[in-house]
Design an enzyme around this catalytic site. Structure first.
Site, PDB file in Angstrom:
ATOM      1  N   GLU A  63      64.301  64.205   8.935  1.00 57.34           N
ATOM      2  CA  GLU A  63      65.523  63.739   8.280  1.00 57.34           C
ATOM      3  C   GLU A  63      65.232  63.152   6.906  1.00 57.34           C
ATOM      4  O   GLU A  63      64.189  62.540   6.691  1.00 57.34           O
ATOM      5  CB  GLU A  63      66.195  62.669   9.157  1.00 57.34           C
ATOM      6  CG  GLU A  63      66.744  63.264  10.415  1.00 57.34           C
ATOM      7  CD  GLU A  63      66.901  62.262  11.549  1.00 57.34           C
ATOM      8  OE1 GLU A  63      67.761  62.502  12.406  1.00 57.34           O
ATOM      9  OE2 GLU A  63      66.173  61.263  11.577  1.00 57.34           O
ATOM     10  N   ASP A 243      69.309  58.704  18.678  1.00 58.12           N
ATOM     11  CA  ASP A 243      69.499  58.675  17.221  1.00 58.12           C
ATOM     12  C   ASP A 243      69.540  60.054  16.593  1.00 58.12           C
ATOM     13  O   ASP A 243      69.238  60.212  15.414  1.00 58.12           O
ATOM     14  CB  ASP A 243      68.396  57.817  16.571  1.00 58.12           C
ATOM     15  CG  ASP A 243      67.001  58.364  16.841  1.00 58.12           C
ATOM     16  OD1 ASP A 243      66.868  59.342  17.609  1.00 58.12           O
ATOM     17  OD2 ASP A 243      66.030  57.841  16.278  1.00 58.12           O
TER      18      ASP A 243
HETATM   19  N1  LIG Z   1      67.654  53.525  15.582  1.00 63.68           N
HETATM   20  C1  LIG Z   1      66.662  53.458  14.723  1.00 63.68           C
HETATM   21  O1  LIG Z   1      66.806  52.934  13.620  1.00 63.68           O
HETATM   22  C2  LIG Z   1      65.321  53.973  15.126  1.00 63.68           C
HETATM   23  C3  LIG Z   1      64.197  53.704  14.339  1.00 63.68           C
HETATM   24  C4  LIG Z   1      62.951  54.139  14.780  1.00 63.68           C
HETATM   25  C5  LIG Z   1      62.848  54.871  15.945  1.00 63.68           C
HETATM   26  N2  LIG Z   1      63.975  55.161  16.661  1.00 63.68           N
HETATM   27  C6  LIG Z   1      63.894  55.908  17.919  1.00 63.68           C
HETATM   28  O2  LIG Z   1      63.351  55.013  18.885  1.00 63.68           O
HETATM   29  C7  LIG Z   1      62.666  55.755  19.895  1.00 63.68           C
HETATM   30  C8  LIG Z   1      61.307  55.167  20.134  1.00 63.68           C
HETATM   31  O3  LIG Z   1      60.510  55.330  18.989  1.00 63.68           O
HETATM   32  P1  LIG Z   1      58.934  55.062  19.073  1.00 63.68           P
HETATM   33  O4  LIG Z   1      58.414  55.194  17.704  1.00 63.68           O
HETATM   34  O5  LIG Z   1      58.704  53.795  19.827  1.00 63.68           O
HETATM   35  O6  LIG Z   1      58.510  56.292  19.959  1.00 63.68           O
HETATM   36  P2  LIG Z   1      57.231  56.444  20.919  1.00 63.68           P
HETATM   37  O7  LIG Z   1      57.138  57.883  21.214  1.00 63.68           O
HETATM   38  O8  LIG Z   1      56.072  55.733  20.329  1.00 63.68           O
HETATM   39  O9  LIG Z   1      57.644  55.622  22.242  1.00 63.68           O
HETATM   40  C9  LIG Z   1      58.642  56.041  23.122  1.00 63.68           C
HETATM   41  C10 LIG Z   1      58.319  55.473  24.498  1.00 63.68           C
HETATM   42  O10 LIG Z   1      59.418  55.758  25.382  1.00 63.68           O
HETATM   43  C11 LIG Z   1      58.860  56.010  26.666  1.00 63.68           C
HETATM   44  N3  LIG Z   1      59.844  56.724  27.492  1.00 63.68           N
HETATM   45  C12 LIG Z   1      60.303  57.988  27.345  1.00 63.68           C
HETATM   46  N4  LIG Z   1      61.219  58.245  28.300  1.00 63.68           N
HETATM   47  C13 LIG Z   1      61.366  57.118  29.038  1.00 63.68           C
HETATM   48  C14 LIG Z   1      62.158  56.756  30.155  1.00 63.68           C
HETATM   49  N5  LIG Z   1      63.009  57.600  30.709  1.00 63.68           N
HETATM   50  N6  LIG Z   1      62.037  55.502  30.656  1.00 63.68           N
HETATM   51  C15 LIG Z   1      61.158  54.618  30.113  1.00 63.68           C
HETATM   52  N7  LIG Z   1      60.377  54.908  29.059  1.00 63.68           N
HETATM   53  C16 LIG Z   1      60.478  56.145  28.529  1.00 63.68           C
HETATM   54  C17 LIG Z   1      57.593  56.817  26.358  1.00 63.68           C
HETATM   55  O11 LIG Z   1      56.686  56.798  27.436  1.00 63.68           O
HETATM   56  C18 LIG Z   1      57.075  56.074  25.128  1.00 63.68           C
HETATM   57  O12 LIG Z   1      56.148  55.062  25.471  1.00 63.68           O
HETATM   58  C19 LIG Z   1      62.645  57.199  19.405  1.00 63.68           C
HETATM   59  O13 LIG Z   1      63.653  57.918  20.086  1.00 63.68           O
HETATM   60  C20 LIG Z   1      62.967  57.096  17.929  1.00 63.68           C
HETATM   61  O14 LIG Z   1      63.583  58.255  17.429  1.00 63.68           O
HETATM   62  C21 LIG Z   1      65.188  54.738  16.273  1.00 63.68           C
END
Ligand SMILES: NC(=O)c1ccc[n+]([C@@H]2O[C@H](COP(=O)([O-])OP(=O)(O)OC[C@H]3O[C@@H](n4cnc5c(N)ncnc54)[C@H](O)[C@@H]3O)[C@@H](O)[C@H]2O)c1
Length: 381
Positions: A63, A243
């Site tokens: 993005e 997101d």
């Molecule tokens: N809203 C925002 O501004 C914003 C900003 C950054 C990241 N994000 C989003 O936040 C999320 C997390 O980002 P990240 O960098 O920590 O990713 P990451 O991949 O480092 O961590 C995600 C974690 O979620 C866990 N997970 C997946 N499915 C699960 C479930 N059903 N139950 C419990 N745990 C589960 C995984 O094992 C992993 O540890 C992503 O979807 C990312 O796109 C949003």
């Protein structure tokens, strides 16, 4: 010339900010980012804004997020590839830039993956200040990946949350959080490992009645991390992981709960990418700037369920980029690079900027275009 700030420079900045304490450095930047976010969202009308431009594929999203006021143009490039950790690559990778709106000159090019985690956590906590009950002391956090540690520090520093219930399908991710944050006063409660089913585990965590629930999981699907029967009156939900189109975390019945208050960053973008993509186009949402500017109230009573449907908005990146630009100048961090040929005695002579000087030694070259091998032809008249 443009200031380039990479991961090493951000590390040095954290060191300076925390006077040697890494956690102290992150907390300091989270607090200052929250102030910058508040200031930027109060100036909402001064910004030219739009939804981000996403390239969405089966494996993930790339993005581009632009925004500008009358002085600075900012953009962020950001990825979301939930399967990347299996390839030893981060899910969220980002970099961005600030440039002058007066001239278009790029001023600042910066690593933004760490800054994204900082600004997302600061924004989550800032919104929660207006939406969570004032007596909130505990938070459940579902998803303990890269963002999680920052979320915990932000809610601890800005809201005084002291107790965190962790859950992740990956036990190593939870252990990482406890290990990373072991220095502080924060209390962690780990889930009952005897339960193998993730839905049952999350239900068990929510039965402990956390005041706030943060969902920050990653899966490119309409997941159901929380269901309506898990939600208690007065809870604040900070939904961060849903997101992108087709990527959500909440059962839509949560959004339909009576008197639930749903707060978004920028309505147009969140309708396409957030939890509310599951709802009809006229489903009521409030933009956060309306709350911080006093146009609409935040939480209305202690039993109301409040939901921050966070997707990440360009204005938040503008705020953290401005802070990092100021800080790296203050501490003289980063490297000055000739990113574009901006400063040259004769700006119309782009040749002169890139042409090798007579005293500089060129590389030997087999190209048919190499000096001496290709006759120079020109026609006159
Ligand atoms: N809203 C925002 O501004 C914003 C900003 C950054 C990241 N994000 C989003 O936040 C999320 C997390 O980002 P990240 O960098 O920590 O990713 P990451 O991949 O480092 O961590 C995600 C974690 O979620 C866990 N997970 C997946 N499915 C699960 C479930 N059903 N139950 C419990 N745990 C589960 C995984 O094992 C992993 O540890 C992503 O979807 C990312 O796109 C949003």
């Amino acid at each position: 010339m443009t200031m380039l700030v990479d991961v090493n420079a951000v590390r040095a900045l954290l060191d300076k900010e925390g006077c040697g304490s890494f956690i102290g450095g992150i907390e300091s930047l989270i607090e200052q980012t929250a102030d910058r976010l508040a200031e930027a969202y109060r100036r909402w009308d001064e910004f030219a804004k739009g939804s981000r431009i996403g390239i969405h594929s089966v494996r993930g999203d790339i993005e581009l997020m632009p925004v500008a006021d009358h002085h600075y143009y900012a953009f962020k490039y950001v990825t979301g590839f939930p399967q990347n950790p299996e390839r030893n690559l981060p899910n969220v990778m980002a970099f961005g830039a600030l440039s002058s709106v007066e001239t278009g000159k790029p001023l600042f090019l910066c690593e933004l993956a760490i800054a994204t985690a900082i600004r997302t956590a600061a924004m989550s906590a800032l919104v929660a200040r207006h939406l969570a009950r004032e007596d909130s002391r505990s938070m459940a956090i579902i998803g303990c990946g890269a963002q999680c540690d920052f979320q915990i520090l932000a809610f601890n520093a800005l809201l005084g949350i002291e107790k965190f219930y962790l859950y992740d399908v990956d036990a190593a991710a939870m252990n990482k959080v406890v290990e990373n944050l072991s220095e502080g006063e924060i209390e962690f409660v780990l889930p009952d490992r005897s339960i193998n089913d993730s839905q049952a585990s999350i239900r068990k965590v929510l039965e402990r009645h956390p005041d706030i629930v943060t969902t920050v999981t990653a899966d490119k699907t309409n997941a159901t991390i929380l269901t309506a029967d898990m939600i208690r009156p007065g809870m604040h939900i900070n939904a961060v992981g849903g997101d992108a189109p087709g990527k959500t975390e909440l059962d839509k019945k949560i959004l339909e709960l009576e008197h639930a208050r749903v707060v978004v960053e920028f309505e147009e973008q969140t309708r396409a990418e957030g939890e509310v993509q599951q709802m009809p186009p006229d489903f009521p949402v409030i933009e956060f700037h309306e709350i911080i500017r006093g146009i609409k109230p935040g939480r209305e009573n202690s039993r109301q369920v409040t939901i921050h449907d966070s997707v990440g908005f360009a204005l938040s990146d503008y705020a953290v980029l401005r802070l990092l630009y100021d800080k790296t100048q203050q501490y003289k961090l980063g490297t000055v690079v000739d990113l574009v040929p901006s400063e040259t005695p004769d700006v119309k002579n782009l040749f002169r900027k890139v042409r090798r000087g007579d005293n500089e030694i060129g590389l030997s070259c087999d190209s048919p275009h190499a000096a001496g091998t290709r006759p120079l032809r020109y026609f006159r008249g």
